[in-house]
Write an enzyme that holds these catalytic residues in place. Structure first.
Site, PDB file in Angstrom:
ATOM      1  N   THR A  27     -49.729   5.129 -24.554  1.00 13.11           N
ATOM      2  CA  THR A  27     -49.336   5.385 -23.168  1.00 13.11           C
ATOM      3  C   THR A  27     -50.582   5.505 -22.291  1.00 13.11           C
ATOM      4  OG1 THR A  27     -47.367   6.515 -23.940  1.00 13.11           O
ATOM      5  CG2 THR A  27     -48.044   6.971 -21.670  1.00 13.11           C
ATOM      6  N   ASN A  71     -79.370   0.452 -19.213  1.00 13.51           N
ATOM      7  CA  ASN A  71     -79.139   1.834 -18.786  1.00 13.51           C
ATOM      8  C   ASN A  71     -80.417   2.659 -18.716  1.00 13.51           C
ATOM      9  OD1 ASN A  71     -78.452   1.119 -21.612  1.00 13.51           O
ATOM     10  ND2 ASN A  71     -78.537   3.322 -21.940  1.00 13.51           N
ATOM     11  N   THR A 110     -67.037   2.251 -24.552  1.00 14.09           N
ATOM     12  CA  THR A 110     -67.341   2.138 -25.983  1.00 14.09           C
ATOM     13  C   THR A 110     -66.157   1.518 -26.717  1.00 14.09           C
ATOM     14  OG1 THR A 110     -68.790   4.058 -25.847  1.00 14.09           O
ATOM     15  CG2 THR A 110     -67.994   3.462 -28.045  1.00 14.09           C
ATOM     16  N   CYS A 158     -78.068  11.275 -25.548  1.00 22.42           N
ATOM     17  CA  CYS A 158     -77.623  11.134 -26.927  1.00 22.42           C
ATOM     18  C   CYS A 158     -76.471  12.111 -27.104  1.00 22.42           C
ATOM     19  CB  CYS A 158     -78.815  11.521 -27.795  1.00 22.42           C
ATOM     20  SG  CYS A 158     -78.812  10.820 -29.394  1.00 22.42           S
ATOM     21  N   SER A 168     -67.080   1.106 -17.260  1.00 22.44           N
ATOM     22  CA  SER A 168     -66.764   2.504 -17.534  1.00 22.44           C
ATOM     23  C   SER A 168     -66.581   3.237 -16.214  1.00 22.44           C
ATOM     24  CB  SER A 168     -67.913   3.142 -18.331  1.00 22.44           C
ATOM     25  OG  SER A 168     -67.651   4.503 -18.548  1.00 22.44           O
ATOM     26  N   ALA A 169     -65.477   3.987 -16.083  1.00 25.49           N
ATOM     27  CA  ALA A 169     -65.167   4.644 -14.805  1.00 25.49           C
ATOM     28  C   ALA A 169     -66.196   5.693 -14.416  1.00 25.49           C
ATOM     29  CB  ALA A 169     -63.786   5.293 -14.895  1.00 25.49           C
ATOM     30  N   HIS A 170     -66.720   6.435 -15.402  1.00 31.57           N
ATOM     31  CA  HIS A 170     -67.521   7.611 -15.031  1.00 31.57           C
ATOM     32  C   HIS A 170     -68.916   7.278 -14.532  1.00 31.57           C
ATOM     33  CE1 HIS A 170     -70.065   8.391 -18.764  1.00 31.57           C
ATOM     34  NE2 HIS A 170     -69.189   7.539 -19.267  1.00 31.57           N
ATOM     35  N   GLN A 187     -73.586  -0.331 -16.259  1.00 35.35           N
ATOM     36  CA  GLN A 187     -74.571   0.232 -15.312  1.00 35.35           C
ATOM     37  C   GLN A 187     -74.754  -0.644 -14.079  1.00 35.35           C
ATOM     38  OE1 GLN A 187     -75.785   3.209 -15.466  1.00 35.35           O
ATOM     39  NE2 GLN A 187     -75.530   3.804 -17.604  1.00 35.35           N
TER      40      GLN A 187
HETATM   41  N1  PLP Z   1     -72.790   0.775 -21.929  1.00 30.36           N
HETATM   42  C1  PLP Z   1     -73.758   1.315 -21.183  1.00 30.36           C
HETATM   43  C2  PLP Z   1     -74.843   0.442 -20.645  1.00 30.36           C
HETATM   44  C3  PLP Z   1     -73.776   2.689 -20.932  1.00 30.36           C
HETATM   45  O1  PLP Z   1     -74.762   3.213 -20.202  1.00 30.36           O
HETATM   46  C4  PLP Z   1     -72.724   3.483 -21.466  1.00 30.36           C
HETATM   47  C5  PLP Z   1     -72.734   4.946 -21.278  1.00 30.36           C
HETATM   48  O2  PLP Z   1     -73.751   5.606 -21.370  1.00 30.36           O
HETATM   49  C6  PLP Z   1     -71.731   2.858 -22.231  1.00 30.36           C
HETATM   50  C7  PLP Z   1     -71.793   1.504 -22.440  1.00 30.36           C
HETATM   51  C8  PLP Z   1     -70.603   3.634 -22.845  1.00 30.36           C
HETATM   52  O3  PLP Z   1     -69.650   4.020 -21.859  1.00 30.36           O
HETATM   53  P1  PLP Z   1     -68.536   5.102 -22.192  1.00 30.36           P
HETATM   54  O4  PLP Z   1     -69.156   6.426 -21.963  1.00 30.36           O
HETATM   55  O5  PLP Z   1     -67.417   4.836 -21.202  1.00 30.36           O
HETATM   56  O6  PLP Z   1     -68.090   4.878 -23.579  1.00 30.36           O
END
Ligand code: PLP
Length: 391
Positions: free
Chosen positions: A242, A155, A72, A330, A203-205, A183
Site C-alpha cells: 500500500t 553526493n 536505495t 554513514c 529521493s524525496a528527502h 543529488q
Molecule cells: N544516491 C545518492 C547520490 C545519495 O546521496 C543518496 C542519499 O544519501 C542515495 C542515493 C540514497 O537515497 P535514500 O536515502 O532515499 O535511500
C-alpha cells in the site's frame, strides 16, 4: 547557546512547508488508493497528482514513475539480473558501476559481487569515458546486454557527470543505463529524454520532501526489471505494498517546488557557495577544494585541509554550531574513508569535509561559517607550529 547552522543539505534537506502541508492533508485521508470507493479514489487522486509533480521535475511521462520507499530501494529494483519484456525474460550477466556511486548503487543491487565491474574515474572526479568505452567493447555478448550505472551529480564532490556521453557509449552497445539523479534533482535542470537514460532514481528527502520516499522513472514500460517487492500489484505490479500516501504527497509537493524557478534559485545558492569558498581560501592557503575546476552542482563544497582529519574537523565545526559532513553520511554515524577521494587517487589520509547548503541558507550564515573555518584552520597551524601532531 549558539544558534546552529545547518550545512548538510546533501545528507538531507529540511522539510519544506509545502511538503509538510501536503503531508498533513494526506494524513487525514482515510482511504486506500487501491480501493474503488470514494475515499479510495480521493487517495488515488493524490498519488496521481504526486506522480505528475515528480515526472514534471525531470520532464518524464507520469505513467513511467514508480514510487518506492527510498532511492536505495529504487536502485536495488533497477539493479536486477532479470528483466521482463512482455512475456519474455531477459538475463543481464554483468553490471558496470562507476567507482564514485553512492553505496545504494555501488553495491550492485541484486547482482552477485563477481558480476559487478567498477568504472574508474579520472583524478578530476569525472567518469573515465575511455575506460568505460574499453570495458563495453570487451563485454561478452553471451552475458546479454550490459547494464551501466553512472550518477548525474556526485553526493560528496557535487561534480556533474557526463551522462549524455555515457548514454552514447551504452547505446552503441545496446545496453541499459541507470542514472542516480538524487543529488542533481532540483539543483540542475533534468530532461530525461535529452539525457537518453533508461532509468532515473530520485529521493524525496534531498529535495525538501520527507525521508522515506523515492522513485524510479523509466524510459517506457516495455522493458522492466523483475519486482523487488512483490505483493498486491500496486504501481502496476512493479512495487507491491500500500502506497505511503503522506510521504508520496510530500514528495510531489517538494518536486513541484523544486521545478518552479529552479534556475534562479540555484544561481543564488551557487553565489553563496562561491562566497563561502572564497572566504575559506582567504583563511588557508593550503585548502584543497575538490572539483573546484569542474562543473558542479552549486550548493556543494567538498574540501581537504591538510593535517586536519575529517572527523576531527567535523567535531570542531559541530562544537561551533555548524553541521557538516565528513564525506558522505554513514548510517552508523562513523566517519568512513571517502571512497570518492580514493577513486580520484587523492586520498591524503585525512579525508574531506563537505559543506552543502540550500534555499534557507543566508549570507550571514556563510560569513559565520567562514569565521569558524578560519578559527579551526588557525588552530591547526598553531598546533603544528608548536610541534603538535596532525589533529
Ligand atoms: N544516491 C545518492 C547520490 C545519495 O546521496 C543518496 C542519499 O544519501 C542515495 C542515493 C540514497 O537515497 P535514500 O536515502 O532515499 O535511500
Amino acid at each position: 547557546m549558539i544558534d546552529r547552522i545547518y550545512m548538510d543539505w546533501n545528507a538531507t534537506a529540511p522539510l519544506l512547508e509545502e511538503a509538510r502541508d501536503a503531508m498533513l492533508a494526506a494524513l487525514s485521508m482515510p482511504g486506500n488508493p487501491s480501493s474503488v470507493h470514494g475515499e479510495g479514489r480521493a487517495a488515488r487522486t493524490l498519488v496521481e497528482k504526486a506522480r505528475r509533480q515528480v515526472a514534471g521535475l525531470v520532464g518524464a511521462d507520469p505513467a513511467h514513475v514508480i514510487f518506492t520507499a527510498t532511492a536505495t530501494e529504487a536502485a536495488n529494483f533497477v539493479l536486477s539480473p532479470r528483466y521482463r519484456m512482455g512475456r519474455s525474460l531477459l538475463t543481464i550477466g554483468r553490471v558496470y558501476v562507476s567507482a564514485i556511486e553512492h553505496p545504494a548503487v555501488r553495491q550492485g543491487g541484486r547482482f552477485a559481487p563477481d558480476c559487478i565491474v567498477e568504472i574508474p574515474v579520472t583524478r578530476a572526479g569525472v567518469v573515465d569515458l575511455d575506460a568505460l568505452g574499453a570495458l563495453l567493447a570487451d563485454h561478452p555478448a553471451e552475458l546479454g546486454m550490459p547494464l551501466v550505472a553512472v550518477m548525474l551529480a556526485n553526493n560528496e564532490t557535487g561534480i556533474i557527470q557526463p551522462v549524455e556521453a555515457v548514454a552514447k557509449l551504452v547505446r552503441q552497445k545496446g545496453g541499459l543505463l541507470l542514472v542516480d539523479a538524487v543529488q542533481a534533482a532540483g539543483r540542475i535542470a533534468i530532461d530525461m529524454a535529452a539525457l537518453d537514460v533508461d532509468f532515473l532514481i530520485l529521493s524525496a528527502h534531498k529535495l525538501g520532501g520527507p525521508k522515506g520516499a523515492g522513485a524510479v522513472i523509466a524510459r517506457g514500460e516495455a522493458l522492466m526489471p523483475e519486482p523487488l517487492v512483490k505483493g498486491g500489484g500496486q504501481e502496476k505490479g512493479h512495487r507491491g505494498g500500500t502506497e505511503n500516501l503522506a510521504a508520496i504527497a510530500g514528495f510531489g509537493a517538494a518536486a513541484e517546488y523544486a521545478t518552479n524557478d529552479l534556475i534562479n534559485r540555484n544561481l543564488e545558492i551557487a553565489a553563496l557557495r562561491d562566497a563561502l569558498e572564497k572566504g575559506m581560501r582567504s583563511m588557508a592557503d593550503d585548502l584543497v577544494i575538490h572539483g573546484a575546476g569542474e562543473r558542479r552542482i552549486g550548493n556543494t563544497s567538498f574540501f581537504t585541509l591538510p593535517r586536519l582529519k575529517a572527523e576531527t574537523g567535523q567535531i570542531a565545526f559541530d562544537l561551533e554550531g555548524v553541521a557538516l559532513s565528513a564525506g558522505a553520511a554513514c548510517s552508523s554515524g562513523k566517519v568512513g574513508q571517502s571512497h570518492v577521494l580514493t577513486a580520484m587517487g587523492l586520498d591524503a589520509g585525512v579525508g574531506g569535509l563537505r559543506l552543502s547548503i540550500g534555499t534557507a541558507t543566508t549570507l550571514a550564515e556563510i560569513e559565520r561559517v567562514v569565521a569558524v573555518f578560519g578559527k579551526i584552520a588557525g588552530r591547526r597551524q598553531a598546533s603544528a607550529a608548536a610541534g603538535g601532531r596532525a589533529a
